[in-house]
Design a protein around this motif. Structure first.
Motif, PDB file in Angstrom:
ATOM      1  N   HIS A  36     -67.299  36.200  63.875  1.00 32.62           N
ATOM      2  CA  HIS A  36     -67.803  37.315  63.087  1.00 32.62           C
ATOM      3  C   HIS A  36     -67.314  37.175  61.650  1.00 32.62           C
ATOM      4  CE1 HIS A  36     -69.194  39.260  66.711  1.00 32.62           C
ATOM      5  NE2 HIS A  36     -68.031  38.991  67.258  1.00 32.62           N
ATOM      6  N   PRO A  37     -68.079  37.675  60.681  1.00 33.50           N
ATOM      7  CA  PRO A  37     -67.650  37.569  59.289  1.00 33.50           C
ATOM      8  C   PRO A  37     -66.336  38.309  59.024  1.00 33.50           C
ATOM      9  CG  PRO A  37     -69.945  38.266  59.415  1.00 33.50           C
ATOM     10  CD  PRO A  37     -69.387  38.323  60.801  1.00 33.50           C
ATOM     11  N   TRP A  38     -65.502  37.711  58.212  1.00 37.48           N
ATOM     12  CA  TRP A  38     -64.307  38.368  57.694  1.00 37.48           C
ATOM     13  C   TRP A  38     -64.160  37.934  56.250  1.00 37.48           C
ATOM     14  CZ3 TRP A  38     -60.822  34.700  56.169  1.00 37.48           C
ATOM     15  CH2 TRP A  38     -60.821  33.477  56.833  1.00 37.48           C
ATOM     16  N   ALA A  39     -63.386  38.668  55.498  1.00 33.35           N
ATOM     17  CA  ALA A  39     -63.266  38.390  54.063  1.00 33.35           C
ATOM     18  C   ALA A  39     -61.826  38.483  53.597  1.00 33.35           C
ATOM     19  CB  ALA A  39     -64.116  39.386  53.272  1.00 33.35           C
ATOM     20  N   THR A  40     -61.530  37.754  52.530  1.00 35.86           N
ATOM     21  CA  THR A  40     -60.276  37.923  51.800  1.00 35.86           C
ATOM     22  C   THR A  40     -60.646  38.365  50.389  1.00 35.86           C
ATOM     23  OG1 THR A  40     -60.234  35.584  51.170  1.00 35.86           O
ATOM     24  CG2 THR A  40     -58.985  36.210  53.132  1.00 35.86           C
ATOM     25  N   ILE A 110     -58.197  47.432  47.113  1.00 34.48           N
ATOM     26  CA  ILE A 110     -59.645  47.372  47.270  1.00 34.48           C
ATOM     27  C   ILE A 110     -59.907  47.017  48.730  1.00 34.48           C
ATOM     28  CG2 ILE A 110     -61.755  46.158  46.611  1.00 34.48           C
ATOM     29  CD1 ILE A 110     -60.428  45.612  43.890  1.00 34.48           C
ATOM     30  N   TYR A 111     -60.804  47.755  49.378  1.00 36.45           N
ATOM     31  CA  TYR A 111     -61.131  47.529  50.784  1.00 36.45           C
ATOM     32  C   TYR A 111     -62.604  47.186  50.924  1.00 36.45           C
ATOM     33  CZ  TYR A 111     -56.716  49.947  51.553  1.00 36.45           C
ATOM     34  OH  TYR A 111     -55.395  50.322  51.527  1.00 36.45           O
ATOM     35  N   VAL A 112     -62.936  46.408  51.963  1.00 37.26           N
ATOM     36  CA  VAL A 112     -64.324  46.090  52.273  1.00 37.26           C
ATOM     37  C   VAL A 112     -64.640  46.584  53.680  1.00 37.26           C
ATOM     38  CG1 VAL A 112     -65.984  44.223  52.682  1.00 37.26           C
ATOM     39  CG2 VAL A 112     -64.407  44.073  50.764  1.00 37.26           C
ATOM     40  N   ASN A 113     -65.712  47.350  53.802  1.00 39.09           N
ATOM     41  CA  ASN A 113     -66.214  47.787  55.099  1.00 39.09           C
ATOM     42  C   ASN A 113     -67.216  46.725  55.565  1.00 39.09           C
ATOM     43  OD1 ASN A 113     -67.363  48.947  57.309  1.00 39.09           O
ATOM     44  ND2 ASN A 113     -68.040  50.803  56.271  1.00 39.09           N
ATOM     45  N   LEU A 114     -66.873  45.984  56.616  1.00 39.79           N
ATOM     46  CA  LEU A 114     -67.711  44.881  57.083  1.00 39.79           C
ATOM     47  C   LEU A 114     -68.818  45.311  58.045  1.00 39.79           C
ATOM     48  CD1 LEU A 114     -64.919  42.223  57.566  1.00 39.79           C
ATOM     49  CD2 LEU A 114     -66.591  42.358  55.716  1.00 39.79           C
ATOM     50  N   ALA A 115     -68.921  46.606  58.331  1.00 42.55           N
ATOM     51  CA  ALA A 115     -69.891  47.084  59.324  1.00 42.55           C
ATOM     52  C   ALA A 115     -71.328  46.722  58.959  1.00 42.55           C
ATOM     53  CB  ALA A 115     -69.760  48.589  59.509  1.00 42.55           C
ATOM     54  N   GLY A 116     -71.679  46.706  57.692  1.00 42.67           N
ATOM     55  CA  GLY A 116     -73.045  46.402  57.284  1.00 42.67           C
ATOM     56  C   GLY A 116     -73.258  44.950  56.893  1.00 42.67           C
ATOM     57  N   VAL A 117     -72.207  44.145  56.965  1.00 40.68           N
ATOM     58  CA  VAL A 117     -72.280  42.741  56.576  1.00 40.68           C
ATOM     59  C   VAL A 117     -72.622  41.904  57.807  1.00 40.68           C
ATOM     60  CG1 VAL A 117     -71.004  40.810  55.576  1.00 40.68           C
ATOM     61  CG2 VAL A 117     -70.622  43.134  54.727  1.00 40.68           C
ATOM     62  N   ARG A 118     -73.591  41.009  57.686  1.00 41.80           N
ATOM     63  CA  ARG A 118     -74.023  40.186  58.822  1.00 41.80           C
ATOM     64  C   ARG A 118     -73.961  38.705  58.442  1.00 41.80           C
ATOM     65  NH1 ARG A 118     -73.404  44.226  61.354  1.00 41.80           N
ATOM     66  NH2 ARG A 118     -74.979  45.640  62.079  1.00 41.80           N
ATOM     67  N   ASP A 119     -73.620  37.882  59.434  1.00 41.69           N
ATOM     68  CA  ASP A 119     -73.718  36.444  59.219  1.00 41.69           C
ATOM     69  C   ASP A 119     -75.166  36.023  59.466  1.00 41.69           C
ATOM     70  OD1 ASP A 119     -74.001  36.334  62.001  1.00 41.69           O
ATOM     71  OD2 ASP A 119     -72.068  35.386  62.323  1.00 41.69           O
ATOM     72  N   ASP A 120     -75.480  34.749  59.291  1.00 42.92           N
ATOM     73  CA  ASP A 120     -76.862  34.285  59.442  1.00 42.92           C
ATOM     74  C   ASP A 120     -77.376  34.432  60.873  1.00 42.92           C
ATOM     75  OD1 ASP A 120     -77.095  33.775  56.769  1.00 42.92           O
ATOM     76  OD2 ASP A 120     -76.749  31.615  56.955  1.00 42.92           O
TER      77      ASP A 120
END
Length: 122
Positions: A36-40, A110-120
């Motif tokens: 699943h996508p994650w970010a730094t 700064i925070y990122v909400n990954l709920a709306g982020v999708r991988d390919d």
């Protein structure tokens, strides 16, 4: 992700005439996306003073879709973020952070909400 196939042993399968099957049938290989996508999030300068700005980098582990300003939570950031710009393969997004004038906060984030982020793979 990993690759696999489905195999069927035809020895136990009989047609209407009672003839047993031979060999094994198999599907094409398929993959299951288990990542699943994650970010730094990285700020080029973490000790800003009034009037300064700094680039912010959002680096994802894989190409993503649907990442935009609405996914970024600045409620604890004590500043604003300029427009997001993705790289060509959608793994790195950059923007400029501007702290609020006269804000002496020692703990900003700064925070990122990954709920709306999708991988390919979706």
């Amino acid at each position: 992700s990993w690759a696999s196939a489905i195999y069927v042993n035809l020895a136990g399968v009989r047609n209407d005439a009672g003839n047993a099957g031979t060999y094994t049938a198999s599907s094409a290989y398929y993959t299951v996306d288990t990542v699943h996508p994650w970010a730094t999030i990285t700020l080029a300068d973490t000790a800003l003073t009034a009037g300064e700005t700094t680039p912010v980098t959002f680096r994802f582990n894989e190409p993503v879709n649907g990442f935009d300003a609405s996914d970024i939570n600045l409620s604890s950031a004590n500043g604003t973020l300029g427009p997001l710009t993705p790289n060509a393969n959608r793994t790195v997004w950059t923007a400029t952070f501007t702290p609020r004038v006269n804000d002496n906060s020692w703990a900003s984030a700064i925070y990122v909400n990954l709920a709306g982020v999708r991988d390919d793979a979706g």
